[in-house]
Design an enzyme around this catalytic site. Structure first.
Site, PDB file in Angstrom:
ATOM      1  N   ASP A   1      -9.407  -4.875  -3.721  1.00  0.00           N
ATOM      2  CA  ASP A   1      -9.836  -5.190  -2.347  1.00  0.00           C
ATOM      3  C   ASP A   1      -9.604  -6.693  -2.209  1.00  0.00           C
ATOM      4  O   ASP A   1      -8.785  -7.261  -2.966  1.00  0.00           O
ATOM      5  CB  ASP A   1     -11.318  -4.807  -2.136  1.00  0.00           C
ATOM      6  CG  ASP A   1     -11.756  -4.882  -0.667  1.00  0.00           C
ATOM      7  OD1 ASP A   1     -11.463  -3.950   0.085  1.00  0.00           O
ATOM      8  OD2 ASP A   1     -12.381  -5.891  -0.261  1.00  0.00           O
TER       9      ASP A   1
ATOM     10  N   LYS B   1     -18.145   1.246  -3.988  1.00  0.00           N
ATOM     11  CA  LYS B   1     -17.517  -0.077  -3.811  1.00  0.00           C
ATOM     12  C   LYS B   1     -18.160  -1.037  -4.796  1.00  0.00           C
ATOM     13  O   LYS B   1     -19.294  -0.802  -5.243  1.00  0.00           O
ATOM     14  CB  LYS B   1     -17.756  -0.587  -2.383  1.00  0.00           C
ATOM     15  CG  LYS B   1     -16.800  -1.671  -1.945  1.00  0.00           C
ATOM     16  CD  LYS B   1     -15.494  -1.119  -1.414  1.00  0.00           C
ATOM     17  CE  LYS B   1     -14.485  -2.209  -1.162  1.00  0.00           C
ATOM     18  NZ  LYS B   1     -13.289  -1.711  -0.471  1.00  0.00           N
TER      19      LYS B   1
HETATM   20  P1  NDP Z   1      -6.403  -9.832   0.240  1.00  0.00           P
HETATM   21  O1  NDP Z   1      -7.317 -10.584  -0.628  1.00  0.00           O
HETATM   22  O2  NDP Z   1      -5.074  -9.426  -0.250  1.00  0.00           O
HETATM   23  O3  NDP Z   1      -6.175 -10.636   1.600  1.00  0.00           O
HETATM   24  C1  NDP Z   1      -7.240 -10.981   2.429  1.00  0.00           C
HETATM   25  C2  NDP Z   1      -6.705 -11.779   3.608  1.00  0.00           C
HETATM   26  O4  NDP Z   1      -7.758 -11.942   4.547  1.00  0.00           O
HETATM   27  C3  NDP Z   1      -6.258 -13.192   3.219  1.00  0.00           C
HETATM   28  O5  NDP Z   1      -5.248 -13.611   4.086  1.00  0.00           O
HETATM   29  C4  NDP Z   1      -7.528 -14.002   3.435  1.00  0.00           C
HETATM   30  O6  NDP Z   1      -7.316 -15.376   3.690  1.00  0.00           O
HETATM   31  C5  NDP Z   1      -8.105 -13.328   4.671  1.00  0.00           C
HETATM   32  N1  NDP Z   1      -9.568 -13.471   4.651  1.00  0.00           N
HETATM   33  C6  NDP Z   1     -10.423 -13.070   3.696  1.00  0.00           C
HETATM   34  N2  NDP Z   1     -11.677 -13.401   3.997  1.00  0.00           N
HETATM   35  C7  NDP Z   1     -11.600 -14.042   5.178  1.00  0.00           C
HETATM   36  C8  NDP Z   1     -12.559 -14.637   6.025  1.00  0.00           C
HETATM   37  N3  NDP Z   1     -13.856 -14.646   5.708  1.00  0.00           N
HETATM   38  N4  NDP Z   1     -12.129 -15.183   7.184  1.00  0.00           N
HETATM   39  C9  NDP Z   1     -10.822 -15.176   7.507  1.00  0.00           C
HETATM   40  N5  NDP Z   1      -9.855 -14.639   6.743  1.00  0.00           N
HETATM   41  C10 NDP Z   1     -10.248 -14.076   5.596  1.00  0.00           C
HETATM   42  O7  NDP Z   1      -7.241  -8.546   0.730  1.00  0.00           O
HETATM   43  P2  NDP Z   1      -6.701  -7.169   1.317  1.00  0.00           P
HETATM   44  O8  NDP Z   1      -5.505  -7.393   2.147  1.00  0.00           O
HETATM   45  O9  NDP Z   1      -6.646  -6.203   0.201  1.00  0.00           O
HETATM   46  O10 NDP Z   1      -7.936  -6.717   2.239  1.00  0.00           O
HETATM   47  C11 NDP Z   1      -8.034  -7.103   3.595  1.00  0.00           C
HETATM   48  C12 NDP Z   1      -8.999  -6.162   4.310  1.00  0.00           C
HETATM   49  O11 NDP Z   1      -8.527  -4.815   4.208  1.00  0.00           O
HETATM   50  C13 NDP Z   1     -10.424  -6.132   3.761  1.00  0.00           C
HETATM   51  O12 NDP Z   1     -11.321  -5.889   4.813  1.00  0.00           O
HETATM   52  C14 NDP Z   1     -10.404  -4.915   2.835  1.00  0.00           C
HETATM   53  O13 NDP Z   1     -11.695  -4.382   2.631  1.00  0.00           O
HETATM   54  C15 NDP Z   1      -9.534  -3.973   3.656  1.00  0.00           C
HETATM   55  N6  NDP Z   1      -8.894  -2.881   2.929  1.00  0.00           N
HETATM   56  C16 NDP Z   1      -8.085  -3.138   1.853  1.00  0.00           C
HETATM   57  C17 NDP Z   1      -7.450  -2.095   1.212  1.00  0.00           C
HETATM   58  C18 NDP Z   1      -6.460  -2.324   0.118  1.00  0.00           C
HETATM   59  O14 NDP Z   1      -5.819  -1.351  -0.298  1.00  0.00           O
HETATM   60  N7  NDP Z   1      -6.256  -3.538  -0.365  1.00  0.00           N
HETATM   61  C19 NDP Z   1      -7.721  -0.695   1.601  1.00  0.00           C
HETATM   62  C20 NDP Z   1      -8.512  -0.557   2.782  1.00  0.00           C
HETATM   63  C21 NDP Z   1      -9.094  -1.615   3.400  1.00  0.00           C
HETATM   64  P3  NDP Z   1      -7.640 -16.456   2.541  1.00  0.00           P
HETATM   65  O15 NDP Z   1      -6.553 -16.298   1.536  1.00  0.00           O
HETATM   66  O16 NDP Z   1      -7.640 -17.747   3.263  1.00  0.00           O
HETATM   67  O17 NDP Z   1      -8.996 -16.090   1.996  1.00  0.00           O
END
Ligand code: NDP
Length: 457
Positions: A174, A134
């Site tokens: 991510d 990562k």
């Molecule tokens: P994105 O950046 O596309 O979206 C993240 C979302 O989560 C946004 O809506 C963001 O809101 C919110 N968010 C982020 N940090 C916080 C926080 N501290 N508190 C509240 N809301 C938060 O990321 P992904 O959708 O790609 O990833 C989301 C999760 O899924 C993560 O845990 C990631 O590790 C996991 N994941 C992702 C994969 C992928 O293929 N993308 C694969 C497997 C797991 P805001 O815009 O306000 O920050």
């Protein structure tokens, strides 16, 4: 019943203690290690001497390599900014390191290590030959211009390129890293290497080596896993209500597949608050706000004036105050603590699907399991993204590209197989529908066999 907040067995306890001493300030990493170690007693006790002689667990919790580096770049005002970049190459025993890059101000070594540690187990469950890694940076993409994002990505890649390669380490996206960022990173890699090594990054655009269905894969995969888990427990997904935390890549495509499966999604969120639409979320509106305008979820009110926006306040994120049968945390780690777990259980939620990595604290997971709320653990349930990244690597190696339907079908089969592994381990060790422990045990067996076969390295 395994308790995710308690580690038993002398060897496991010793390893946890030493790991805690060595990594005093890394709370997220220690949380992830504790969660895994708390579930391994039934496997360890069968072969304890071998594992001890090989220092298997001690090696498992120590990354093969951590790279930390300076990322200088110049902002639109001509001011020099300096961020810190990371790549954690945790375990390469079953394939090249593989795992996303996170750009978020909260990024530190502890978060990188927890994510890379989780990734080892997740990748093993996919059945694809990929090890765990990562990376990322404390760079905050919010409010930055396209030009600033590009300059940052180029500077980040100037260093990262020394440590990655299609047979070495293959990063992807991510939080904060989507198609735009992967494009800039890939462009800089190509310029420095003067070669077209498409398999070095995944999540690429379709025009230059990306895979159809990669964008959708994590969210879709989560719902395939949920369907299997609920079905195995005699519950029909269609007709259920759901709430989803986050509104990024994982949340949006979990919502899309949930709608296709006949689920009514009542609420979604971002880090500022949540929208609640009693008639069911209009996903086209969310996509336009988040994917095209890169806006805030609050803007949903402009599309559906009858919906409600609830701003964050207090300990419980408002999205979890909306009653629903299914809860899909798809935002970030430690979103659901014990207090929230108690509320969700009292509200009659029957299943949690971890789209994010470690969105539930260990205490929350234990509470759910003790109260017969099914938990689809992130390591298994969100593995569809990395599994499809591995399919992207296969297509790149073959210089071929498969149709959406072909990739989606392979993804579905992989998710069915991942659930099967969790279920079989649950049954073999009599865990009582504990797929959290089932996922850890199934993955551990594979990784430990590979590590033992390859000797003390
Ligand atoms: P994105 O950046 O596309 O979206 C993240 C979302 O989560 C946004 O809506 C963001 O809101 C919110 N968010 C982020 N940090 C916080 C926080 N501290 N508190 C509240 N809301 C938060 O990321 P992904 O959708 O790609 O990833 C989301 C999760 O899924 C993560 O845990 C990631 O590790 C996991 N994941 C992702 C994969 C992928 O293929 N993308 C694969 C497997 C797991 P805001 O815009 O306000 O920050």
């Amino acid at each position: 019943m395994v308790n995710q907040s308690e580690v038993r067995g002398e060897y496991l306890k010793n390893v946890l203690e030493t790991t805690a001493e060595k990594n005093v300030y890394e709370k997220e990493f220690l949380q992830a290690v504790k969660e895994v170690l708390s579930t391994l007693e039934p496997v360890i006790e069968k072969n304890e001497k071998l594992y001890k002689d090989m220092a298997l667990l001690e090696r498992l919790v120590e990354p093969e390599r951590i790279i930390s580096f300076r990322v200088p770049w110049v902002d639109d005002n001509g001011k020099v900014q300096v961020n810190r970049g990371y790549r954690v190459q945790f375990n390469g025993s079953i394939g090249p390191y593989k795992g996303g890059l996170r750009f978020h101000p909260s990024v530190n070594q502890s978060i990188m290590k927890f994510l890379a540690f989780e990734q080892i187990f997740k990748n093993a469950l996919t059945g694809r030959p990929i090890g765990g890694g990562k990376g990322g940076s404390n760079f905050d993409p919010k409010g930055k211009s396209d030009m600033e994002i590009m300059k940052f990505c180029q500077s980040f890649m100037n260093e990262l390129q020394k440590h990655i390669g299609q047979d070495v380490d293959v990063p992807a996206g991510d939080i904060g890293v989507g198609g735009r960022e992967i494009g800039y990173l890939f462009g800089q890699f190509r310029k420095i290497r003067n070669a077209y090594e498409a398999g070095v990054l995944t999540g690429k655009g379709l025009e230059y080596g990306g895979s159809l269905a990669r964008k959708e894969a994590t969210g879709y995969g989560l719902m395939y896993f949920m369907r299997e888990m609920l079905h195995a427990n005699g519950i029909e997904l269609s007709g259920k209500t759901a709430v989803i935390s986050g509104s990024g890549n994982v949340a949006i495509y979990a919502c899309e597949k949930a709608l296709q499966m006949g689920v009514k999604v009542l609420a979604m969120s971002d880090s500022s608050g949540c929208i609640y639409d009693k008639n069911g979320i209009n996903l086209d509106a969310v996509k336009e706000i988040k994917e095209i305008k890169r806006g805030r979820i609050k803007e949903y009110l402009n599309y559906v004036p009858s919906s409600k926006y609830i701003e964050n306040c207090g300990n419980i994120p408002p999205v979890y105050t909306v009653k629903a049968d299914i809860v899909l945390p798809c935002a970030t780690q430690n979103d659901i603590n014990l207090e929230t777990a108690k509320l969700l259980t009292a509200n009659g939620t029957c299943a949690i699907g971890e789209g994010a990595n470690m969105p539930c604290t260990n205490e929350a997971v234990s509470f759910f399991l003790q109260n017969k709320v099914l938990v689809a653990p992130g390591k298994a349930a969100n593995a569809g993204g990395v599994a499809t990244s591995a399919l992207e690597m296969s297509q790149n190696s073959m210089r071929d590209s498969w149709s959406f339907e072909v990739v989606d079908k392979k993804l579905e089969d992989i998710m069915i197989n991942i659930f099967k592994q969790c279920k079989e381990a649950d049954k073999e060790y009599n865990l009582g529908n504990n797929y959290v422990a089932g996922a850890n045990i199934a993955a551990f067996k594979k990784i430990s066999n590979a590590m033992i076969a390859q000797g003390i390295i």
